[in-house]
Write a protein that holds these residues in place. Structure first.
Motif, PDB file in Angstrom:
ATOM      1  N   LYS A   3      48.243  42.167  43.517  1.00 22.07           N
ATOM      2  CA  LYS A   3      48.496  41.266  42.720  1.00 22.07           C
ATOM      3  C   LYS A   3      48.166  40.145  42.054  1.00 22.07           C
ATOM      4  N   ILE A   4      47.148  39.402  42.804  1.00 18.84           N
ATOM      5  CA  ILE A   4      45.930  38.699  42.426  1.00 18.84           C
ATOM      6  C   ILE A   4      44.932  39.510  41.121  1.00 18.84           C
ATOM      7  N   LYS A  10      44.741  39.989  33.819  1.00 18.46           N
ATOM      8  CA  LYS A  10      45.876  39.768  32.594  1.00 18.46           C
ATOM      9  C   LYS A  10      45.490  38.149  32.249  1.00 18.46           C
ATOM     10  N   LEU A  11      44.485  37.524  32.065  1.00 19.26           N
ATOM     11  CA  LEU A  11      44.148  36.260  32.197  1.00 19.26           C
ATOM     12  C   LEU A  11      44.595  35.918  30.417  1.00 19.26           C
ATOM     13  N   GLY A  12      45.777  34.962  30.416  1.00 26.66           N
ATOM     14  CA  GLY A  12      45.724  35.082  28.482  1.00 26.66           C
ATOM     15  C   GLY A  12      46.379  35.635  28.036  1.00 26.66           C
ATOM     16  N   TRP A  74      49.911  34.161  47.690  1.00 32.07           N
ATOM     17  CA  TRP A  74      48.736  33.001  47.824  1.00 32.07           C
ATOM     18  C   TRP A  74      48.583  34.196  49.198  1.00 32.07           C
ATOM     19  N   GLY A  75      47.771  33.813  49.490  1.00 31.09           N
ATOM     20  CA  GLY A  75      45.549  34.731  50.751  1.00 31.09           C
ATOM     21  C   GLY A  75      45.695  33.700  51.690  1.00 31.09           C
ATOM     22  N   VAL A  76      44.878  34.318  52.679  1.00 32.59           N
ATOM     23  CA  VAL A  76      44.259  33.277  53.188  1.00 32.59           C
ATOM     24  C   VAL A  76      42.467  33.441  53.654  1.00 32.59           C
ATOM     25  N   ALA A  77      42.443  33.108  53.734  1.00 34.48           N
ATOM     26  CA  ALA A  77      40.863  32.621  54.191  1.00 34.48           C
ATOM     27  C   ALA A  77      40.350  33.255  55.652  1.00 34.48           C
ATOM     28  N   LEU A 109      36.551  43.628  54.712  1.00 33.83           N
ATOM     29  CA  LEU A 109      35.891  44.446  53.303  1.00 33.83           C
ATOM     30  C   LEU A 109      36.660  45.789  52.590  1.00 33.83           C
ATOM     31  N   ARG A 110      37.864  46.241  53.526  1.00 31.48           N
ATOM     32  CA  ARG A 110      38.495  47.332  54.009  1.00 31.48           C
ATOM     33  C   ARG A 110      38.828  47.317  52.580  1.00 31.48           C
ATOM     34  N   ASP A 111      38.587  49.035  52.512  1.00 34.66           N
ATOM     35  CA  ASP A 111      39.363  49.420  50.982  1.00 34.66           C
ATOM     36  C   ASP A 111      40.360  49.829  51.188  1.00 34.66           C
ATOM     37  N   ASP A 112      41.965  49.063  50.696  1.00 31.64           N
ATOM     38  CA  ASP A 112      42.619  49.120  49.764  1.00 31.64           C
ATOM     39  C   ASP A 112      43.573  48.373  49.507  1.00 31.64           C
ATOM     40  N   ASP A 113      44.959  47.980  49.255  1.00 36.72           N
ATOM     41  CA  ASP A 113      45.280  47.142  48.564  1.00 36.72           C
ATOM     42  C   ASP A 113      45.600  45.204  48.302  1.00 36.72           C
ATOM     43  N   ARG A 114      44.705  45.411  49.219  1.00 39.36           N
ATOM     44  CA  ARG A 114      44.502  43.855  49.444  1.00 39.36           C
ATOM     45  C   ARG A 114      43.637  43.384  48.791  1.00 39.36           C
TER      46      ARG A 114
END
Length: 260
Positions: A3-4, A10-12, A74-77, A109-114
């Motif tokens: 989503k991010i 799509k900024l603007g 939202w996400g996590v650090a 760093l795994r290549d998925d939808d996150r």
């Protein structure tokens, strides 16, 4: 696609949803700059007006695995912990992971939808900068907490100097609320989001900042001199019509000669 990542592309622009028969269509204008807030605990999101929330690392730098509740994005650090904790955070709704330290688990760093972000340190070699820029990151976080606001030319160049090394979307970590002229400058420079830590997010007027950003239009695209020159050498529609008429006259003349 996360989503991010979709939001950043799509900024603007105006984001529409609800296509299809019998479905109510809704639209939302994506701001030119997003407002992000770091929170220490899931419940800290309550009362904060932000586009994005970042849940800070928990014990041992691990991803926290509790949702902040009814928030849009939202996400996590992470700075440590394990891949299992990252997976658990994603399972409860985390859309993205921000790597705050290189000791974070490689599965981040795994290549998925996150979605994936990376906090760039203060001193980065050219080789490391190239490695970061070619990494699987949707955005990078740069430190701008020491910037003087309102921005002067030197501060703007300091930001631009960092941006020149990277091609990803840039989140700028700040502590103050820029005015409209500074926001327009940050938009022009290429800043995609402003990020506030948990202490600053409580003190500053995030709702007022989002309202101010909503008044700012997307950056106008400049037309290069070469493109303008190329277009100036092309005949306008009226001239082209005249040329076509002349060609038709010549063609008819040739045809009449054949008929004779």
């Amino acid at each position: 696609m996360s989503k991010i990542s979709d939001r950043l592309t799509k900024l603007g622009q105006t984001e529409r949803s609800g296509f299809g028969f019998g479905t109510r269509q809704t639209s939302m204008k994506v701001p030119v700059i997003l407002v992000c807030a770091r929170i220490d605990k899931p419940g800290d999101a309550q009362g904060l007006d932000a586009d994005i929330f970042v849940l800070m690392p928990g014990a041992n730098g691990a991803a926290q695995t509790t949702s902040p509740g009814d928030v849009d994005l939202w996400g996590v650090a992470v700075s440590g912990g394990s891949g299992e904790e990252i997976d658990s955070a994603v399972e409860v709704g985390a859309d993205f992971i921000i790597v705050e330290d290189e000791s974070a688990p490689g599965s981040a760093l795994r290549d998925d939808d996150r979605g994936r972000g990376f906090v760039v340190g203060p001193e980065v070699s050219d080789d490391r900068a190239r490695a970061i820029d070619s990494g699987p990151f949707d955005f990078l976080v740069l430190d701008g907490s020491d910037l003087n606001i309102p921005l002067n030319v030197g501060s703007a160049l300091d930001i631009q100097e960092q941006l020149s090394r990277y091609s990803s979307h840039i989140f700028l970590s700040v502590a103050e609320v820029p005015g409209k002229p500074d926001l327009e400058l940050l938009r022009d420079i290429g800043i995609s989001a402003l990020l506030y830590d948990s202490k600053s997010a409580i003190k500053v007027d995030l709702a007022g900042l989002r309202s101010l950003i909503s008044e700012i239009e997307p950056k106008k695209q400049k037309v290069s001199a070469d493109a303008m020159l190329s277009r100036s050498n092309e005949p306008n529609p009226r001239q082209q019509a005249d040329f076509d008429d002349d060609d038709d006259d010549h063609d008819h003349g040739d045809e009449e000669g054949d008929w004779e």
